[in-house]
Structure formats: C-alpha cells, structure tokens
Design a protein around this motif. Structure first.
Motif, short mmCIF file in Angstrom:
data_model
loop_
_atom_site.label_atom_id
_atom_site.label_comp_id
_atom_site.label_asym_id
_atom_site.label_seq_id
_atom_site.Cartn_x
_atom_site.Cartn_y
_atom_site.Cartn_z
N ASP A 297 -22.16 52.38 7.51
CA ASP A 297 -22.57 51.24 6.69
C ASP A 297 -23.73 50.50 7.36
O ASP A 297 -24.72 50.14 6.70
CB ASP A 297 -21.40 50.27 6.51
CG ASP A 297 -20.28 50.86 5.68
OD1 ASP A 297 -20.57 51.74 4.84
OD2 ASP A 297 -19.12 50.45 5.88
N GLN A 298 -23.60 50.28 8.66
CA GLN A 298 -24.66 49.57 9.38
C GLN A 298 -25.97 50.35 9.34
O GLN A 298 -27.04 49.77 9.15
CB GLN A 298 -24.23 49.34 10.84
CG GLN A 298 -25.28 48.59 11.65
CD GLN A 298 -24.79 48.27 13.05
OE1 GLN A 298 -23.58 48.16 13.28
NE2 GLN A 298 -25.71 48.10 13.99
N GLU A 299 -25.88 51.64 9.49
CA GLU A 299 -27.09 52.49 9.46
C GLU A 299 -27.80 52.38 8.10
O GLU A 299 -29.03 52.27 8.03
CB GLU A 299 -26.71 53.94 9.76
CG GLU A 299 -27.89 54.90 9.76
CD GLU A 299 -27.46 56.33 10.02
OE1 GLU A 299 -28.28 57.24 9.81
OE2 GLU A 299 -26.29 56.55 10.42
N LEU A 300 -27.02 52.41 7.02
CA LEU A 300 -27.61 52.34 5.68
C LEU A 300 -28.27 50.98 5.43
O LEU A 300 -29.37 50.90 4.88
CB LEU A 300 -26.53 52.60 4.62
CG LEU A 300 -26.01 54.03 4.54
CD1 LEU A 300 -24.84 54.11 3.55
CD2 LEU A 300 -27.12 55.00 4.11
N VAL A 301 -27.58 49.90 5.85
CA VAL A 301 -28.14 48.57 5.64
C VAL A 301 -29.40 48.38 6.51
O VAL A 301 -30.37 47.75 6.08
CB VAL A 301 -27.09 47.48 5.93
CG1 VAL A 301 -27.71 46.09 5.80
CG2 VAL A 301 -25.93 47.62 4.97
N GLU A 302 -29.38 48.91 7.73
CA GLU A 302 -30.57 48.82 8.58
C GLU A 302 -31.74 49.58 7.98
O GLU A 302 -32.89 49.14 8.08
CB GLU A 302 -30.25 49.35 9.98
CG GLU A 302 -29.37 48.42 10.79
CD GLU A 302 -28.97 49.00 12.13
OE1 GLU A 302 -28.55 48.23 13.02
OE2 GLU A 302 -29.08 50.23 12.29
N MET A 303 -31.45 50.71 7.34
CA MET A 303 -32.51 51.45 6.66
C MET A 303 -33.08 50.64 5.49
O MET A 303 -34.30 50.56 5.29
CB MET A 303 -31.97 52.79 6.14
CG MET A 303 -33.03 53.69 5.50
SD MET A 303 -32.32 55.22 4.87
CE MET A 303 -31.59 55.90 6.37
N LEU A 304 -32.18 49.99 4.72
CA LEU A 304 -32.62 49.14 3.62
C LEU A 304 -33.46 47.97 4.14
O LEU A 304 -34.50 47.63 3.56
CB LEU A 304 -31.40 48.62 2.86
CG LEU A 304 -31.68 47.64 1.71
CD1 LEU A 304 -32.54 48.29 0.65
CD2 LEU A 304 -30.37 47.14 1.11
N ALA A 305 -33.02 47.37 5.25
CA ALA A 305 -33.77 46.25 5.83
C ALA A 305 -35.15 46.70 6.30
O ALA A 305 -36.13 45.96 6.21
CB ALA A 305 -32.98 45.64 6.98
N SER A 306 -35.22 47.93 6.83
CA SER A 306 -36.51 48.45 7.28
C SER A 306 -37.47 48.59 6.11
O SER A 306 -38.65 48.21 6.20
CB SER A 306 -36.30 49.80 7.97
OG SER A 306 -37.55 50.37 8.34
N HIS A 307 -36.98 49.13 4.99
CA HIS A 307 -37.82 49.24 3.79
C HIS A 307 -38.22 47.87 3.27
O HIS A 307 -39.36 47.66 2.84
CB HIS A 307 -37.09 50.02 2.70
CG HIS A 307 -36.99 51.49 2.97
ND1 HIS A 307 -38.09 52.30 3.08
CD2 HIS A 307 -35.91 52.29 3.15
CE1 HIS A 307 -37.70 53.54 3.31
NE2 HIS A 307 -36.38 53.56 3.36
N ALA A 308 -37.27 46.92 3.32
CA ALA A 308 -37.58 45.56 2.86
C ALA A 308 -38.66 44.93 3.73
O ALA A 308 -39.54 44.22 3.24
CB ALA A 308 -36.31 44.70 2.88
N GLY A 309 -38.61 45.18 5.05
CA GLY A 309 -39.63 44.64 5.94
C GLY A 309 -41.02 45.14 5.60
O GLY A 309 -41.99 44.38 5.59
N VAL A 310 -41.10 46.45 5.32
CA VAL A 310 -42.40 47.03 4.94
C VAL A 310 -42.88 46.42 3.62
O VAL A 310 -44.06 46.08 3.47
CB VAL A 310 -42.29 48.56 4.82
CG1 VAL A 310 -43.58 49.15 4.25
CG2 VAL A 310 -41.99 49.18 6.16
N ALA A 311 -41.96 46.25 2.65
CA ALA A 311 -42.34 45.70 1.34
C ALA A 311 -42.82 44.25 1.47
O ALA A 311 -43.82 43.86 0.87
CB ALA A 311 -41.16 45.76 0.38
N ILE A 312 -42.12 43.45 2.29
CA ILE A 312 -42.52 42.05 2.47
C ILE A 312 -43.87 41.97 3.16
O ILE A 312 -44.75 41.19 2.76
CB ILE A 312 -41.45 41.30 3.28
CG1 ILE A 312 -40.15 41.17 2.47
CG2 ILE A 312 -41.95 39.91 3.69
CD1 ILE A 312 -38.98 40.63 3.27
#
Length: 318
Positions: free
Chosen positions: A65-80
């Motif tokens: 779960d943590q790995e998936l959320v960290e991956m989502l956060a990484s994509h969100a960081g690039v988008a922001i």
C-alpha cells in the motif's frame, strides 16, 4: 503528524496513529482514525504537499500500500511542478510581450509622432511666411499621420485577448463577470445562449463593450443587481447588460463623460455594423444593448442603426 510529513519529507505508516510519539490530539469534531498512512508529495528535493489515508478493511496498511501511494505521490509531484512551470512560463511570455510592444511603440510610433511635430511646426512657419510650401508640408504631415495610425491599429490587433481566441466570446465575458463579482462582491450574473458565429474583430468589439458596460454598472449601480446575457439566434447576436440601479438623465451628463464613455461603446458597435442601444432614466435602472445582425447568405452583415436614450456605460473610466 501531518507537520512531520511536511518537515521531514518521509512516509509514515502505523497501525494506530494514537500510539505514535508525535500524536497529540484530534481537533473538535474530527473523525476517529486508527491505522494511518502518510506520504509526502515531493519533487527534486522539495516537499510540495502530502497524501494521507486512514481506514482499511485489513485493519492496517501494508508495505505494498505504501509503495503504491508513494508512486502516486511521485506522479503528483511531477504534475504540480509542471503546472507551476507552465504558469511561470505564461507570466514570462506576457511580460516579454509587453516589453516587445513597448519597444515597438517607442521605436516606431513615438519616433514618427516626433517627426510629425516638426512637420507641423514647419507648415505653420511656411504658412506665416507665405512661401507657398505650406500645402506640401501639410500633405507630408497627413501621410505620416495615416501611416502611424495604421501601425498603431496593427499593434492593437496583436494585443487582442488570447483567451478570446482560445475560449470564445461567451466564456471570456463570463470570466470577466466572475472576476468583477468576486473582486467587487457584486450581485452580478452573466449567461449565454446559443453559439454566435462571429469574426474575431466582431467578438473583440462585443467583448470590450460588455466589459465596459459591466464595469460601469457595478461601479455606479450602488450595489443593485446586474444581469448580462449573450444570445445568438437566427437573426443575429445580442449582448445586453442591465442594472437595477438609480439610472440617470443622459442630457445632464457632462459632454466629456458622454464622449469618453458612450461614444466609445457606440463607435465600437458601429465599427462592426452593430446597433447600440442605451436605455435609462432616473429611478428605473440602465441597460446597454448591442445587436449584431446575422450575415446574409454569401454576403456581409447588414448595417444596423444605433439608438440612445441614456446608458449604464456613460463613464469615462470604462
């Protein structure tokens, strides 16, 4: 706990948040949480935000779960970060465009106007001396004035609102109305019906008239409701801005106010063969209306007459 995510920039995964050493309390009316997974949103070493979750059927979050959320956060960081860079580039482009126009005005129009001053002075001196060359000097002055006017028109055309080209007249007017409503806390509504088929020049004329009319209605309407609409139908396109304010007597307005306010909108309408109507009287509000007839099949738009009996846009500040 949320502050740790921002300060330290590392993920937190616990079975019960209340057992964590940094947990202090819940705000009033905050839902009770047990299992907790918090992940910072980062990009190039900078923390931009955070994602946190609580509540899972399994009773605790897993490493997966943590790995998936960290991956989502990484994509969100690039988008922001990308969105921020795009906004900065847009601001930079606007500043560069303003500087370019300022340079062109200085290098072209101002230099020509400077030359025209001397031509006018020379014509005046020759006329006083009676040398007979005044007519030639005035002819040169006329040619320079015509050339400068054409150049300025080209620059103004280049400065037409980009949102008008991108979003269209209805959306651009709606955005302006929303900006006025929020900025002035005004009772202002705008709606659009149909899809007007207009040239960019016609859209720009209606946009400027609508902006000026809405601005003046909000400014002089003393808080009264303002309603604007853009309607496209078979007969043509109609723009209206009406306020329920005090209204006024057109005949009592100073000439400078009538010229700078009413004439500007009327001239914009006339330039695209639209009818400009101004309806007002003391105690019954004001309405500005512009009607642009539909094009004839295979031909230009028919000319439309203008009528004025007072108006909301009679303001030189518009």
């Amino acid at each position: 706990m949320l502050g740790i995510l921002l300060r330290e920039g590392r993920s937190i995964r616990v079975a019960d948040i209340r057992d964590h050493a940094s947990f202090s309390w819940y705000p009033e009316h905050h839902p009770e949480m047990a299992e907790f997974l918090g992940v910072p949103i980062r990009h190039r070493g900078q923390t931009l935000g955070e994602l946190y979750l609580s509540g899972t059927p399994e009773g605790s979050f897993s490493a997966r779960d943590q790995e998936l959320v960290e991956m989502l956060a990484s994509h969100a960081g690039v988008a922001i970060a990308t969105a921020r860079l795009y906004a900065e580039s847009q601001d930079l482009a606007i500043m560069e465009e303003r500087h370019r126009v300022a340079r062109e005005l200085h290098d072209a129009a101002s230099q020509t106007l400077f030359s025209m001053v001397y031509e006018a002075r020379a014509a005046a001196l020759e006329a006083r001396a009676g040398t007979g060359d005044a007519a030639a000097a005035l002819e040169r002055l006329h040619d320079q004035a015509a050339a400068t006017l054409a150049e300025l028109r080209g620059m103004v055309y280049a400065l037409r609102p980009k949102s008008l080209e991108r979003d269209g007249l209805a959306a651009t007017l709606a955005d302006h109305a929303e900006s006025l409503r929020r900025g002035r806390e005004a009772d202002l509504e705008f709606r659009a019906e149909g899809h007007p088929e207009l040239s960019l020049e016609e859209e720009l004329a209606l946009l400027r008239i609508g902006q000026e009319a809405m601005h003046n209605a909000v400014r002089h309407g003393r808080g009264a409701p303002v309603r604007g609409y853009l309607r496209a139908w078979r007969g043509g396109t109609e723009l209206s801005v009406r306020d329920e304010g005090p209204g006024f007597d057109l005949d009592t307005l100073p000439r400078t106010v009538r010229t700078m306010g009413l004439s500007t909108m009327s001239e914009r309408a006339a330039a695209v063969n639209a009818a400009f109507t101004l309806d007002t009287a003391p105690g019954r509000g004001t309405e500005v209306r512009v009607f642009l007839p539909a094009r004839r099949a295979g031909g230009p738009r028919p000319a439309a007459a203008a009528r004025a009996s007072g108006g909301a846009g009679a303001d030189g500040d518009g």
